[in-house]
Design a protein around this motif. Structure first.
Motif, PDB file in Angstrom:
ATOM      1  N   TYR A   1      -1.073   4.286  -1.573  1.00  0.00           N
ATOM      2  CA  TYR A   1      -2.304   4.114  -0.790  1.00  0.00           C
ATOM      3  C   TYR A   1      -1.963   4.286   0.695  1.00  0.00           C
ATOM      4  CZ  TYR A   1      -4.223   2.124  -5.090  1.00  0.00           C
ATOM      5  OH  TYR A   1      -4.636   1.931  -6.377  1.00  0.00           O
TER       6      TYR A   1
ATOM      7  N   GLU B   1      -4.745   3.592   3.381  1.00  0.00           N
ATOM      8  CA  GLU B   1      -4.979   2.147   3.524  1.00  0.00           C
ATOM      9  C   GLU B   1      -3.829   1.490   4.296  1.00  0.00           C
ATOM     10  OE1 GLU B   1      -5.382   3.894   0.883  1.00  0.00           O
ATOM     11  OE2 GLU B   1      -7.337   3.458  -0.029  1.00  0.00           O
TER      12      GLU B   1
ATOM     13  N   TYR C   1       0.832  -1.206   0.000  1.00  0.00           N
ATOM     14  CA  TYR C   1       0.000   0.000   0.000  1.00  0.00           C
ATOM     15  C   TYR C   1       0.870   1.261   0.000  1.00  0.00           C
ATOM     16  CZ  TYR C   1      -4.470  -2.388   1.006  1.00  0.00           C
ATOM     17  OH  TYR C   1      -5.613  -3.145   0.937  1.00  0.00           O
TER      18      TYR C   1
END
Length: 577
Positions: free
Chosen positions: A415, A418, A410
């Motif tokens: 991300y 996340e 991630y």
């Protein structure tokens, strides 16, 4: 009737109550079940053709012992407790053999306090009970308990014997308790009986090999009158674990001269040793030499060669070796698959990764935790973050490596929310604990998201709550966190206060931050440090040259380019245009 009829019902209930109280059986149903154990026991053994004497169901001691062994292997705590209760009510537990079986059974089931209660019921004059208890603890890896029992044994005046000493030395090795190990070694040297015992000598070699000094292990080996393959393997493993693969190889060659031939375990240790020190060519040569000596390689042998190539970024050779392994008829293990998958990530080639994933699926090893973790890591590094996420969610069991792979995936794909959400989920898990890599992944996410305060809190949390000493990569991450957020002076102050010397990653992160935020003065400081650490790297000088150009300082930019040409540094970033 048989044994049960000889005990009055009330007396029988009292005995059962005592047993249940001592061994933490509290429900009434479990107490009643103990009375029925005999029928369950006989039902289980009816298919085993065991002779049952008369209708009183008098079974042999060996039959009971076999049943206890099975309960231990199956971790069938309830069944074993019921038989224990039955034997107590029928006075059938007078045999030391059965009592020793119950000690091992309770240890296998993780009920060490119950194992100790059975131990305490055995007459204290028996030295064999100490041997059984130490052996039970050793099989379950309870090394501190072994040393506690060893101390208690000495306090009660029992003499050490050749059955207890190897387990105690093994415990010293795993606990890195060299002072206790040396004391035992002194006892061995003073006793001619112990000094000639190969099991004790091998245990001493193992202890010194594991936690040093290695010279002591070699001295024990050299003093052995009759060297055997076990001692040789212990010494070779000691050398290879400490990175002395060549010394291990020379030892094996010397032993061949006196007629002690290496076996499969010896060869595997040598192959793994050369792979570990970054010499895959020598590992492959040793592998071929093993075959030339008439010893066929097993799964461990092939896996060690493959791992050596992967660890040294020779992915093509790793895949070729894997194909040869399949052609030879040796079946790869889950360790082979998990060791090969990083090669796909190195090559960033998902095609190979998907082929290996298919092989793992067909052969039923996809759900192995090591294979699944390696697949998550492979798909993440190859850019298939959604595939990695699906695998991660599907996994029934996850370890620290699994969580780290997904958090890194991630973070590296941007991300960040996340990644940090998954990190917080991991902290709530009881069965896994974060390690230094977990915090590296989380700090990387903070860096990409420019979460300065959150990153600083994580850095503090790592030290105060999880007692993890910061490594150089953690310092580099925090410098990057501060630098990306524009906190250039705070980053520089942080570097100056570091308890360890900053490396190229720390100064590299700082130089990149200085360029992004146009701080020429501090960029020059960072570039100077980088030139001292890696003078052959043109990237640092080029970065500073570009910074001068962007600031309109053409004079210094030209000076940097001339310096690079003078040092014959490669000009990174050239194009045909």
């Amino acid at each position: 009737m048989g044994g049960l009829a000889k005990i009055y019902p009330r007396k029988r209930e009292q005995l059962l109550y005592t047993f249940c109280h001592n061994f933490s059986i509290v429900s009434k149903s479990e107490m009643q079940a103990a009375l029925q154990t005999r029928s369950v026991f006989l039902k289980y053994y009816s298919c085993q053709n065991i002779l049952i004497i008369s209708r009183s169901f008098q079974s042999s001691s060996e039959s009971y012992a076999n049943y206890i062994d099975k309960c231990g292997r199956d971790r069938a705590l309830s069944s074993g407790q019921r038989l224990h209760a039955y034997l107590i009510t029928t006075n059938g537990l007078n045999s030391f053999h059965l009592a020793s079986k119950f000690i091992s059974f309770y240890a296998q089931c993780g009920r060490f306090s119950d194992a100790r209660k059975v131990f305490d019921k055995i007459p204290k004059t028996s030295v064999r009970r100490w041997v059984v208890l130490v052996g039970a603890y050793s099989h379950q890896g309870c090394y501190q308990e072994i040393l506690d029992v060893f101390l208690e044994m000495q306090q009660q005046g029992f003499q050490l014997n050749q059955f207890v000493l190897p387990s105690v030395l093994k415990a010293c090795a795993h606990l890195s308790d060299i002072p206790t190990g040396k004391k035992i070694h002194c006892v061995v040297l003073r006793s001619a009986l112990f000094d000639c015992d190969s099991f004790i000598s091998c245990s001493l070699i193992y202890m010194y090999s594991k936690c040093g000094p290695l010279e002591y292990a070699r001295n024990v080996f050299d003093r052995m009158v009759e060297k055997d393959p076990v001692a040789l393997n212990s010494m070779v493993s000691g050398y290879t674990q400490h990175g002395f693969a060549q010394e291990a190889f020379h030892l094996v060659e010397d032993m061949k001269i006196i007629g002690l031939q290496p076996n499969l375990i010896t060869w595997n240790a040598l192959i793994a040793g050369f792979s570990k020190v970054g010499d895959p060519e020598m590992a492959l040569e040793t592998f071929r030499s093993m075959r030339a000596h008439g010893i066929q390689p097993d799964t461990v042998s092939w896996t060690s060669v493959i791992s050596g190539f992967v660890q040294n970024f020779q992915s093509v050779e790793a895949f070729d070796t894997f194909k040869q392994m399949l052609s030879s008829g040796v079946r790869p293990s889950s360790f082979t698959i998990s060791g090969l998958l990083p090669a796909c990530a190195i090559m960033a080639d998902s095609r190979y990764g998907k082929e290996i994933h298919g092989y793992a699926l067909v052969n039923g090893v996809e759900e192995d935790i090591f294979v699944s973790s390696a697949l998550v890591d492979m798909y993440s590094k190859c850019g298939f973050i959604l595939e990695a996420e699906k695998l991660f969610i599907k996994m029934r069991q996850k370890n620290t490596v699994t969580w780290n792979s997904m958090i890194f995936g991630y973070s590296n794909h941007g991300y960040c929310n996340e990644a940090l959400h998954l990190f917080n989920q991991m902290l709530k898990q009881e069965e896994v604990k974060p390690d230094h890599l977990t915090f590296t992944a989380a700090l990387t996410a903070c860096s990409h998201a420019r979460l300065v305060e959150y990153g600083q809190n994580l850095f503090q949390l790592m030290q105060e709550e999880y007692k993890i000493e910061p490594r150089i990569e953690h310092y580099a991450c925090l410098v990057d966190v501060l630098g990306r957020a524009g906190e250039i002076f705070e980053a520089y102050d942080f570097i100056k206060k570091m308890p360890v010397k900053p490396d190229v990653y720390v100064w590299g992160a700082f130089l990149a931050a200085c360029r992004n935020h146009g701080n020429i003065e501090l960029a020059e400081t960072a570039a100077k440090q980088l030139n001292e650490l890696e003078p052959e790297n043109a990237g640092n000088s080029l970065l500073l040259s570009n910074l001068y150009s962007e600031a309109g300082n053409w004079r210094n930019a030209e000076r940097m380019k001339k310096m690079m040409k003078k040092k014959k540094l490669t000009n990174l970033g050239c194009s045909w245009i």
